[in-house]
Scaffold this motif. Structure first.
Motif, short mmCIF file in Angstrom:
data_model
loop_
_atom_site.label_atom_id
_atom_site.label_comp_id
_atom_site.label_asym_id
_atom_site.label_seq_id
_atom_site.Cartn_x
_atom_site.Cartn_y
_atom_site.Cartn_z
N ARG A 262 4.77 5.12 2.25
CA ARG A 262 5.22 6.50 2.39
C ARG A 262 5.36 6.91 3.85
O ARG A 262 6.07 7.85 4.17
CB ARG A 262 4.26 7.45 1.65
CG ARG A 262 4.43 7.33 0.14
CD ARG A 262 3.51 8.26 -0.60
NE ARG A 262 3.34 7.78 -1.97
CZ ARG A 262 2.23 7.90 -2.65
NH1 ARG A 262 1.18 8.46 -2.11
NH2 ARG A 262 2.16 7.46 -3.89
N ALA A 263 4.63 6.21 4.73
CA ALA A 263 4.84 6.48 6.15
C ALA A 263 6.21 5.96 6.57
O ALA A 263 6.84 6.50 7.46
CB ALA A 263 3.75 5.82 6.98
N VAL B 276 0.37 4.12 0.74
CA VAL B 276 0.14 4.94 1.92
C VAL B 276 1.01 4.47 3.08
O VAL B 276 1.64 5.27 3.78
CB VAL B 276 -1.36 4.89 2.28
CG1 VAL B 276 -1.60 5.41 3.67
CG2 VAL B 276 -2.17 5.67 1.26
N VAL B 277 1.10 3.15 3.25
CA VAL B 277 1.92 2.61 4.32
C VAL B 277 3.39 2.80 3.99
O VAL B 277 4.20 3.18 4.84
CB VAL B 277 1.59 1.11 4.51
CG1 VAL B 277 2.49 0.52 5.59
CG2 VAL B 277 0.13 0.93 4.86
N ASP C 15 0.85 -1.18 0.00
CA ASP C 15 0.00 0.00 0.00
C ASP C 15 0.90 1.24 0.00
O ASP C 15 1.69 1.43 0.92
CB ASP C 15 -0.86 -0.05 1.27
CG ASP C 15 -1.83 1.09 1.34
OD1 ASP C 15 -1.71 2.03 0.53
OD2 ASP C 15 -2.71 1.05 2.21
#
Lengths: 418, 277, 480
Positions: free
Chosen positions: B109-110, B106-107, B104
């Motif tokens: 990029r964290a 989103v994960v 993901d």
């Protein structure tokens, strides 16, 4: 990844999906409104473009037509008798049959006979064939918009009349064809004779006035503001003022036209000249704004090049900058004129709501324009006018879309990346 | 005023006084295999393969338009946000291909933070800027927690002393150098493993640049840092490893000392001596 | 007509003078064109301007103000016979005299006896005045043209700075054109103020702005005093507000979400299709929306609510059912929803511009933090764009308030204070149209009330626009 984090992530992605769905739904709603609007108007209006005409053999009975006073003779009755004769019936003592027959056939046939007799008095006593439109309600019946299934009390034609119509159709006396009259007649109290030519001419004349006033004035004003005006408080005020004028409700321009043009300067009410002037004031700010942004897009290097070879500022602007900006100017101008074409409210204020059964004679005589014609017909109680309203809207939209398309093509064709 | 000019060959020091090279080579954090990037029809990167160590600073150098920024944006899949951009190949981080469908972004990029060329604080308060990441990722469980994270991040970014009394002022009210340290604080607030920096000092004055470089050197203890720069001096000052790109291709990679003192490729030699670029 | 012919003659004269001037300049140059200060064309143009412009100005002024001057001249001496007539009758007398003289249709009033004689006298006087006025204007224009030419022509010389002079004229023309925009505003303000002041002489402004009963028909009766309390505009403001709210409830979410989707999610292909389609929606004339509202949306809503009502009648919600069965086509909801549809493209294109003005770096910053698109939109883009979006929505509110045709065709005429969207309400613009499209006497409070409403409308929309445009402008500058 912990369970809590995983659950949270799932929630975030669900929120993302939801948001995307909202956006897509919004677009679908907007587009389906457009489809619904266009679809409804198309469905309501398309049937206007065909019409049913009837051919009747009419005996020009010398007993009923007074050769000495043709205008005073009742030709509608003569036509009604011809229709009755065709149906194998006669008029009764109360004239009920004849008036039922008159409800089916347009008065246009009577006028045709009158005109032919005027031209050729010898026809009296002979039988001639005339072809003309059916009355609007009969036309609606043929088009399936007035149905036999409806209770007799709720429809404009009774069973007797419908039987006649069926027979006329079966005998081949009625033909369906392109509705020429709609495009060649002006407004009329009889729906089957009402057309949009008067309104189209009125719109054209009015738009011509608007263009002749607003375009040169708007372009020159923009040239001054963009190229010559000093930057000071006065020009700031003008700029703010123009932006605000563009957002003033159109009806206020109508009030201005009524108070200043009509009541103070004595301009003619409901005339293309007056309407054109009002719309010109309305279109002026948008033309100025469009022209200014087109001028802004011309790079300074062009100006420097012209000034560099010794051209004056005026020459620079009119020989180089303005021609370069012309596509942008034209695009903005066409769009604002298209907007003016569809404007209605200010025209109602200056009295452009009268019934005009003819083509406007000149710029100072009373006239109708397309959007106002739509408004007038929409108010009419007869159903056949609603059909015509939708058809007039189709014509109006065709003009507007054509103008918009022209603007888009112009923009694409001459779009320049510096 | 008399100016004396002495012509000397450019001297590039590979170790800034405050920089301490690790004694032992760091294990590989990211291993890139055969990456190709296309913008529509145009190929921007051509078969890039490289290993990036953890807890060290890796510098990408090369003339502008060579593809180093494009490559950097592959590592946190920022290229996904560009319409018409296509990435092929594998980037393996901690044993997983980040381009895999199951990952993901989103994960990812964290885990992989990013700092941009121009400082881009959100038009929010300083506090909210730093709290943004923890909030969206749900890292803090309560307000005290969040305040703790913000304070710790700002301290790590060396900004706390300057802003602790005005956390409610907009982030855009800070100076350029402070803004850049603010976005670094914002990036480390979500506790990433990797921080990507895309020419982080190019919009800053020399003094602010020195502060940020110092900060990078400190952050190296905790994070794997990849920095794109076109200042060779900066690469030499802050990085332990250097990768040289030219025209969409990886020409040479190695320890910073090696690259600057003894490049294997003639093109690297040409670039660092200023013959191309 | 006369003026048009005169203008054509004047144009021909100027054209001839232009050629003369140019030829003279060529002669002056004596085969060395470069020795002239200005090109020969500029010499010609300068002479033509002097010959043509002042005369054209006179003809133009005559066309615009001639009618008023003739009227004033005619009224200078009122015949004794009409002094007994009421003021309104006197107006009819004068307008009949003018119409008769021009050969237009006059009112149906028959002027008999003394009045008939006075009418005949005034008609012939009016004809004379028109004839004299015309001759005077034409003569003045002719003299000006000739004098202009005679004064300008001898001044041409080799060193004459014709170009600078012509450019001076051009500058004056440009400034004059820009002034028209200012004059328009001035015209709007002054005419609305002037007529409203006359209205407020009959009806107190307080009553107009705070009164809750609107029934302008009362004042039409001859025996009724105008200020009988029928001009309280609050119900109109309430109706306008209700319809605006419904419209915005449709347009704001749909328009805003469309803009967000188009700028943040949609690919180029989708943008290229959807945007022009929305532009079509924006280009549809409001009278078309009105037709759609009156003949499609209204009957559909009515049928729908009546249908719901038919289920509720006899049940526990009998009263509601009874009510729903009586709902009419012309409910606030119809006009409001259609107005919302009209505003969707307006809101969406303004918001689209504003969202696109948010710098890409902020999006990048947010994505790089691992935010999803919707989080980026909600937490970064919208807060950043908020002032601009508020400005755009305010402009939409202003449009909704000033919109006329949809409400005229789809909302009712009953002035009611209600918050019920199924009820019939009327709006400021509907009343303006109603007051001004019937038979009207210009001085009656009924007609003047339209200007009072117009002034209120103008002030409110102007305030909204000035404020909104200032916000949007400031917002743009922030990211420029």
């Amino acid at each position: 990844m912990t369970d809590i984090a995983a659950a949270r992530l799932k929630k975030r992605h669900a929120a993302e999906t939801r948001f995307r769905v909202y956006g897509r739904t919004a677009i679908i709603i907007a587009l389906s409104f457009l489809a619904l609007l266009m679809g409804r108007i198309g469905m309501q209006g398309y049937s206007t473009f065909t019409t049913n005409t009837v051919s009747l053999s009419v005996y020009l009975d010398p007993a009923r037509i007074d050769a000495g006073d043709l205008e005073g003779s009742n030709f509608d009755y003569v036509v009604a008798l011809a229709l009755l004769k065709k149906m194998g019936e006669t008029d009764d003592d109360y004239g009920t049959n004849a008036s039922e027959a008159m409800d089916l056939v347009s008065r246009d046939l009577g006028f045709q006979i009158l005109n032919r007799l005027k031209a050729e008095p010898g026809l009296l006593g002979k039988t001639i064939t005339v072809t003309g439109p059916m009355k609007a309600n009969a036309d609606l019946y043929y088009k399936g918009q007035l149905k036999r299934e409806t209770a007799q009390a709720d429809r404009r034609l009774n069973n007797h009349q419908l039987d006649w119509l069926d027979r006329l159709k079966a005998d081949g006396d009625v033909k369906s064809g392109f509705n020429v009259a709609f495009f060649t007649h002006a407004d009329s109290t009889e729906p089957e004779q009402a057309g949009i030519l008067g309104a189209v001419m009125g719109s054209a004349m009015m738009l011509l006035v608007t263009a002749l006033i607003a375009v040169p004035m708007g372009v020159l004003a923009a040239v001054w503001l963009e190229e010559f005006a000093p930057k000071n408080r006065w020009t700031d005020i003008i700029e703010v003022n123009i932006n605000n004028l563009a957002a003033v409700p159109s009806i206020v321009y109508g009030l201005l036209g009524l108070a200043v043009f009509i009541n103070w300067l004595g301009a003619p009410r409901g005339a293309p000249l007056t309407g054109g002037m009002v719309l010109a004031l309305m279109a002026l700010p948008t033309i100025i704004i469009a022209t200014r942004s087109a001028l802004k897009a011309v790079p300074p290097s062009i100006r420097e090049a012209a000034l560099g070879v010794g051209a004056s500022r005026t020459q620079t602007v009119f020989h180089h900058v303005l021609p370069q900006a012309m596509p942008g100017v034209m695009t903005g101008t066409i769009l604002s004129l298209a907007h003016a074409l569809g404007e209605t409210a200010p025209l109602l204020m200056i009295g452009m709501i009268a019934f005009n059964p003819g083509i406007p004679e000149g710029f100072t005589s009373s006239a109708s324009v397309l959007p106002v014609q739509v408004f007038i017909w929409e108010n009419a109680s007869e159903r056949a006018f609603h059909e015509r309203t939708a058809a007039a809207i189709i014509v109006l939209l065709v003009f507007m879309i054509a103008m918009n398309a022209a603007a888009v093509i112009l923009r694409r064709r001459f779009e320049r990346r510096w | 005023m008399v100016m004396t000019m002495t012509l000397k060959p450019p001297v590039i020091r590979t170790a800034a006084p405050h920089s301490h090279h690790p004694a032992t080579p760091q294990p590989t954090k990211i291993s890139v295999r055969d990456i190709n990037v296309f913008y529509g029809e145009k190929q921007a990167l051509n078969s890039i393969s490289v290993e990036i160590p953890g807890k060290a600073v890796t510098a990408f150098i090369g003339p502008s338009g060579c593809g180093k920024s494009t490559f950097l944006r592959c590592i946190n899949r920022m290229n996904d946000t560009i319409a018409g951009c296509r990435v092929e190949g594998q980037i393996v981080m901690d044993g997983q291909d980040i381009n895999d469908r199951s990952i993901d972004p989103v994960v990812l990029r964290a885990k992989v933070g990013m700092v941009f060329q121009k400082p881009n604080p959100f038009p929010k308060s300083i506090f909210e800027n730093v709290a943004y990441g923890p909030r969206i990722h749900g890292i803090a469980s309560n307000k005290q927690d969040l305040e703790g994270i913000v304070e710790a991040s700002l301290k790590k970014a060396g900004l706390w002393a300057e802003v602790s009394d005005r956390l409610n002022q907009p982030g855009t009210s800070l100076s350029g150098g402070q803004q850049q340290r603010l976005v670094i604080a914002r990036a480390i607030a979500v506790n990433p493993e990797v921080i990507l920096m895309d020419e982080p000092c190019s919009a800053l004055d020399p003094i602010a640049t020195a502060r940020v470089e110092e900060l990078i050197d400190e952050l190296r203890q905790q994070f794997c840092i990849v920095i794109v720069t076109h200042s060779m001096a900066q690469a030499a000052r802050v990085s332990q490893r250097t990768v040289f790109f030219h025209m969409g291709e990886l020409i040479e990679s190695g320890s910073t000392e090696e690259i600057f003192t003894n490049p294997r490729e003639p093109r690297t030699q040409d670039y660092i001596t200023g013959r191309i670029g | 007509m006369t003026v048009l012919v005169a203008l054509a003659l004047l144009a021909a004269f100027s054209g001839g003078v232009f050629l003369l001037g140019r030829r003279r300049a060529v002669r002056l140059a004596g085969g060395a064109p470069a020795s002239l200060h200005s090109l020969p064309g500029y010499h010609g143009a300068w002479v033509a301007l002097w010959a043509g412009a002042p005369a054209a100005l006179i003809l133009f002024a005559f066309a615009v103000f001639g009618g008023r001057m003739e009227d004033a001249a005619l009224r200078a001496q009122a015949p004794a016979a009409i002094s007994q007539l009421s003021e309104q009758r006197q107006e009819v007398f004068w307008s009949d005299a003018r119409a008769e003289a021009r050969g237009e249709t006059s009112s149906e009033v028959r002027w008999e006896g003394d009045l008939g004689a006075a009418m005949a006298a005034k008609v012939s006087e009016a004809r004379q005045i028109t004839a004299y006025g015309r001759i005077a204007a034409l003569a003045l224009a002719g003299v000006l043209a000739l004098v202009g030419f005679l004064l300008a022509f001898p001044r041409l010389s080799k060193d004459f700075r014709a170009r600078n002079r012509v450019e001076g004229w051009t500058g004056v023309l440009l400034i004059a054109c820009s002034t028209v925009a200012v004059l328009t505003t001035l015209g709007i303000v002054l005419s609305l103020l002037w007529e409203s002041l006359r209205f407020f002489q009959a009806v107190s402004p307080l009553e107009f702005l705070l009164g809750t009963s609107w029934d302008p028909q009362i004042a039409m009766r001859a025996d009724q005093v105008a200020s009988s309390g029928a001009f309280g505009a609050v119900p109109l403001f309430a109706g306008t507000f209700l319809i605006m709210l419904i419209g915005m409830a449709v347009a704001a979410p749909v328009g805003l979400f469309s803009a967000i989707y188009l700028s943040e999610y949609a690919g180029p292909a989708m943008r290229a299709t959807v945007k022009p389609l929305l532009e079509v929606l924006a280009g549809v004339p409001t009278v078309v929306y009105g037709f759609f509202a009156a003949l499609t949306v209204g009957p559909t809503f009515r049928a729908f609510f009546n249908w719901i009502g038919s289920f509720l009648v006899g049940g526990p919600m009998d009263a509601l059912g009874q009510y729903l069965e009586t709902v009419q086509n012309q409910m606030a909801l119809t006009a409001g929803v259609v107005m919302g549809i009209m505003l969707i493209p307006f809101v969406s294109s303004l918001s689209d511009d504003i969202i696109n003005a948010v710098p890409q770096s902020l999006r990048d910053g947010s994505y790089a933090m691992g935010a999803t698109k919707s989080e980026t939109v909600k937490r970064v883009i919208l807060p950043a764009a908020l002032p601009g979006v508020v400005g755009a929505l305010m402009l939409a509110v202003s449009r909704a308030i000033g919109e006329t045709m949809i409400v005229t065709m789809a909302a009712g005429l009953q002035a009611k204070m209600t918050a019920n969207p199924l009820d019939t309400v009327t709006t400021v613009t509907v009343q303006i149209v109603t007051l001004l499209t019937g038979d009207q006497e210009f001085d009656s409070p009924k007609t003047l009330a339209a200007f009072g409403l117009g002034l209120t409308l103008f002030v409110v929309t102007l305030a909204l626009n000035v404020f909104a445009l200032a916000i949007v402008r400031k917002y743009r500058e922030q990211y420029d």
